[in-house]
Design a protein around this motif. Sequence first.
Motif, PDB file in Angstrom:
ATOM      1  N   GLN A  38      -8.208  -0.361  -7.636  1.00 34.92           N
ATOM      2  CA  GLN A  38      -7.234   0.401  -6.885  1.00 34.92           C
ATOM      3  C   GLN A  38      -7.729   0.564  -5.457  1.00 34.92           C
ATOM      4  OE1 GLN A  38      -6.394   4.230  -8.620  1.00 34.92           O
ATOM      5  NE2 GLN A  38      -4.268   4.123  -7.983  1.00 34.92           N
ATOM      6  N   GLN A  39      -6.787   0.578  -4.525  1.00 38.47           N
ATOM      7  CA  GLN A  39      -7.113   0.735  -3.116  1.00 38.47           C
ATOM      8  C   GLN A  39      -6.708   2.142  -2.684  1.00 38.47           C
ATOM      9  OE1 GLN A  39      -4.922  -1.730  -0.277  1.00 38.47           O
ATOM     10  NE2 GLN A  39      -6.891  -2.449   0.474  1.00 38.47           N
ATOM     11  N   ARG A  40      -7.565   2.770  -1.919  1.00 40.48           N
ATOM     12  CA  ARG A  40      -7.279   4.124  -1.443  1.00 40.48           C
ATOM     13  C   ARG A  40      -6.026   4.078  -0.553  1.00 40.48           C
ATOM     14  NH1 ARG A  40     -11.047   8.726  -0.443  1.00 40.48           N
ATOM     15  NH2 ARG A  40     -12.328   7.432  -1.773  1.00 40.48           N
ATOM     16  N   GLU A  77      -3.107   5.055   2.231  1.00 46.15           N
ATOM     17  CA  GLU A  77      -2.973   5.704   3.531  1.00 46.15           C
ATOM     18  C   GLU A  77      -2.147   6.974   3.321  1.00 46.15           C
ATOM     19  OE1 GLU A  77      -4.370   4.569   6.382  1.00 46.15           O
ATOM     20  OE2 GLU A  77      -5.241   2.896   5.268  1.00 46.15           O
ATOM     21  N   ALA A  78      -2.152   7.855   4.279  1.00 49.84           N
ATOM     22  CA  ALA A  78      -1.400   9.113   4.169  1.00 49.84           C
ATOM     23  C   ALA A  78       0.069   8.832   3.887  1.00 49.84           C
ATOM     24  CB  ALA A  78      -1.548   9.919   5.446  1.00 49.84           C
ATOM     25  N   GLY A  79       0.603   9.469   2.849  1.00 50.35           N
ATOM     26  CA  GLY A  79       2.014   9.326   2.512  1.00 50.35           C
ATOM     27  C   GLY A  79       2.370   8.082   1.724  1.00 50.35           C
ATOM     28  N   GLU A  80       1.411   7.226   1.406  1.00 48.97           N
ATOM     29  CA  GLU A  80       1.680   6.002   0.637  1.00 48.97           C
ATOM     30  C   GLU A  80       1.172   6.145  -0.786  1.00 48.97           C
ATOM     31  OE1 GLU A  80       0.021   2.534   2.390  1.00 48.97           O
ATOM     32  OE2 GLU A  80       1.163   2.711   4.230  1.00 48.97           O
ATOM     33  N   GLN A  81       1.727   5.328  -1.652  1.00 51.27           N
ATOM     34  CA  GLN A  81       1.217   5.249  -3.017  1.00 51.27           C
ATOM     35  C   GLN A  81       0.028   4.296  -3.028  1.00 51.27           C
ATOM     36  OE1 GLN A  81       4.516   3.968  -5.437  1.00 51.27           O
ATOM     37  NE2 GLN A  81       4.908   6.061  -6.071  1.00 51.27           N
ATOM     38  N   PRO A  82      -0.912   4.496  -3.957  1.00 47.78           N
ATOM     39  CA  PRO A  82      -2.055   3.577  -4.029  1.00 47.78           C
ATOM     40  C   PRO A  82      -1.615   2.193  -4.491  1.00 47.78           C
ATOM     41  CG  PRO A  82      -2.078   5.110  -5.872  1.00 47.78           C
ATOM     42  CD  PRO A  82      -0.969   5.546  -4.959  1.00 47.78           C
ATOM     43  N   LYS A  83      -2.329   1.189  -4.040  1.00 48.32           N
ATOM     44  CA  LYS A  83      -2.086  -0.185  -4.483  1.00 48.32           C
ATOM     45  C   LYS A  83      -3.064  -0.485  -5.612  1.00 48.32           C
ATOM     46  CE  LYS A  83      -0.648  -1.658   0.086  1.00 48.32           C
ATOM     47  NZ  LYS A  83      -0.975  -2.483   1.249  1.00 48.32           N
ATOM     48  N   PHE A  84      -2.606  -1.300  -6.570  1.00 48.19           N
ATOM     49  CA  PHE A  84      -3.485  -1.667  -7.676  1.00 48.19           C
ATOM     50  C   PHE A  84      -3.546  -3.175  -7.821  1.00 48.19           C
ATOM     51  CE2 PHE A  84       0.578  -1.856  -9.802  1.00 48.19           C
ATOM     52  CZ  PHE A  84       0.430  -2.895 -10.708  1.00 48.19           C
ATOM     53  N   TYR A  85      -4.585  -3.618  -8.496  1.00 49.79           N
ATOM     54  CA  TYR A  85      -4.771  -5.031  -8.827  1.00 49.79           C
ATOM     55  C   TYR A  85      -5.443  -5.054 -10.192  1.00 49.79           C
ATOM     56  CZ  TYR A  85      -5.463 -10.001  -7.832  1.00 49.79           C
ATOM     57  OH  TYR A  85      -5.387 -11.371  -7.838  1.00 49.79           O
ATOM     58  N   LYS A 118     -11.315  -6.759   0.092  1.00 47.08           N
ATOM     59  CA  LYS A 118     -10.137  -6.153   0.724  1.00 47.08           C
ATOM     60  C   LYS A 118     -10.149  -4.630   0.645  1.00 47.08           C
ATOM     61  CE  LYS A 118      -7.044 -10.034  -0.116  1.00 47.08           C
ATOM     62  NZ  LYS A 118      -5.815 -10.473  -0.793  1.00 47.08           N
ATOM     63  N   GLY A 119     -11.190  -4.059   0.054  1.00 41.59           N
ATOM     64  CA  GLY A 119     -11.303  -2.610  -0.014  1.00 41.59           C
ATOM     65  C   GLY A 119     -10.890  -1.991  -1.329  1.00 41.59           C
ATOM     66  N   PHE A 120     -10.568  -2.801  -2.325  1.00 45.49           N
ATOM     67  CA  PHE A 120     -10.254  -2.259  -3.643  1.00 45.49           C
ATOM     68  C   PHE A 120     -11.546  -1.805  -4.325  1.00 45.49           C
ATOM     69  CE2 PHE A 120      -6.370  -4.491  -2.836  1.00 45.49           C
ATOM     70  CZ  PHE A 120      -5.404  -3.889  -3.627  1.00 45.49           C
ATOM     71  N   GLN A 121     -11.415  -0.814  -5.198  1.00 44.46           N
ATOM     72  CA  GLN A 121     -12.551  -0.306  -5.959  1.00 44.46           C
ATOM     73  C   GLN A 121     -12.246  -0.432  -7.444  1.00 44.46           C
ATOM     74  OE1 GLN A 121     -12.957   3.719  -4.659  1.00 44.46           O
ATOM     75  NE2 GLN A 121     -13.902   3.155  -2.723  1.00 44.46           N
ATOM     76  N   VAL A 122     -13.257  -0.748  -8.235  1.00 44.57           N
ATOM     77  CA  VAL A 122     -13.085  -0.848  -9.687  1.00 44.57           C
ATOM     78  C   VAL A 122     -12.912   0.564 -10.240  1.00 44.57           C
ATOM     79  CG1 VAL A 122     -14.148  -1.514 -11.870  1.00 44.57           C
ATOM     80  CG2 VAL A 122     -14.431  -2.970  -9.852  1.00 44.57           C
ATOM     81  N   MET A 123     -11.777   0.795 -10.886  1.00 43.12           N
ATOM     82  CA  MET A 123     -11.475   2.096 -11.481  1.00 43.12           C
ATOM     83  C   MET A 123     -11.723   2.093 -12.990  1.00 43.12           C
ATOM     84  SD  MET A 123     -10.652   3.543  -8.734  1.00 43.12           S
ATOM     85  CE  MET A 123     -10.050   5.137  -9.200  1.00 43.12           C
ATOM     86  N   PHE A 124     -11.563   0.911 -13.603  1.00 43.90           N
ATOM     87  CA  PHE A 124     -11.668   0.807 -15.053  1.00 43.90           C
ATOM     88  C   PHE A 124     -12.017  -0.629 -15.404  1.00 43.90           C
ATOM     89  CE2 PHE A 124      -9.621  -0.401 -19.048  1.00 43.90           C
ATOM     90  CZ  PHE A 124     -10.122   0.552 -19.908  1.00 43.90           C
ATOM     91  N   SER A 125     -12.929  -0.784 -16.331  1.00 50.84           N
ATOM     92  CA  SER A 125     -13.207  -2.123 -16.858  1.00 50.84           C
ATOM     93  C   SER A 125     -13.416  -2.020 -18.357  1.00 50.84           C
ATOM     94  CB  SER A 125     -14.420  -2.758 -16.175  1.00 50.84           C
ATOM     95  OG  SER A 125     -15.593  -2.111 -16.574  1.00 50.84           O
ATOM     96  N   GLN A 126     -12.991  -3.047 -19.044  1.00 50.33           N
ATOM     97  CA  GLN A 126     -13.104  -3.082 -20.494  1.00 50.33           C
ATOM     98  C   GLN A 126     -13.574  -4.471 -20.895  1.00 50.33           C
ATOM     99  OE1 GLN A 126      -9.326  -2.692 -22.479  1.00 50.33           O
ATOM    100  NE2 GLN A 126     -10.280  -1.957 -24.340  1.00 50.33           N
ATOM    101  N   GLY A 127     -14.585  -4.529 -21.728  1.00 50.60           N
ATOM    102  CA  GLY A 127     -15.058  -5.812 -22.217  1.00 50.60           C
ATOM    103  C   GLY A 127     -16.180  -6.417 -21.418  1.00 50.60           C
TER     104      GLY A 127
END
Length: 86
Positions: free
Chosen positions: A6-8, A10-18, A70-79
Motif C-alpha cells: 500500500q502507498q501512503r 496524499e491529503a484527501g486521497e484514498q490509499p493506492k494498493f498493489y 515507487k514508495g509502496f510498503q508491504v502491509m501483509f504477506s502470506q506464504g
Amino acid sequence: MRIFLQQRPEAGEQPKFYQIVLQQDLLGGWILLREWGQPGLRTSSKREVFLERKDALDALSKARDAQLKKGFQVMFSQGADDPRRV
C-alpha cells in the motif's frame, strides 16, 4: 504466496494498493496475478502463466521490487517468511 502493498495517500486521497498473488494451477504451471488500484474505485489486473516455479518467483520479485521503488510498503504477506526475499 500473497503480498499486499500500500502507498501512503496524499491529503484527501484514498490509499493506492498493489497485490501480487502466486499460485500453482492444476496442471503444474504457475499463475502470477497482479491487481492494483484504489479501494472502492476502479482496479486493474494482469495475469501471467509460467511453466517453471523459478521463473514465476523471479517475476514476483521483480514486480514487488518495482512497487517498493515507487514508495509502496508491504502491509501483509502470506506464504513467505520475508516478503523482501523471495
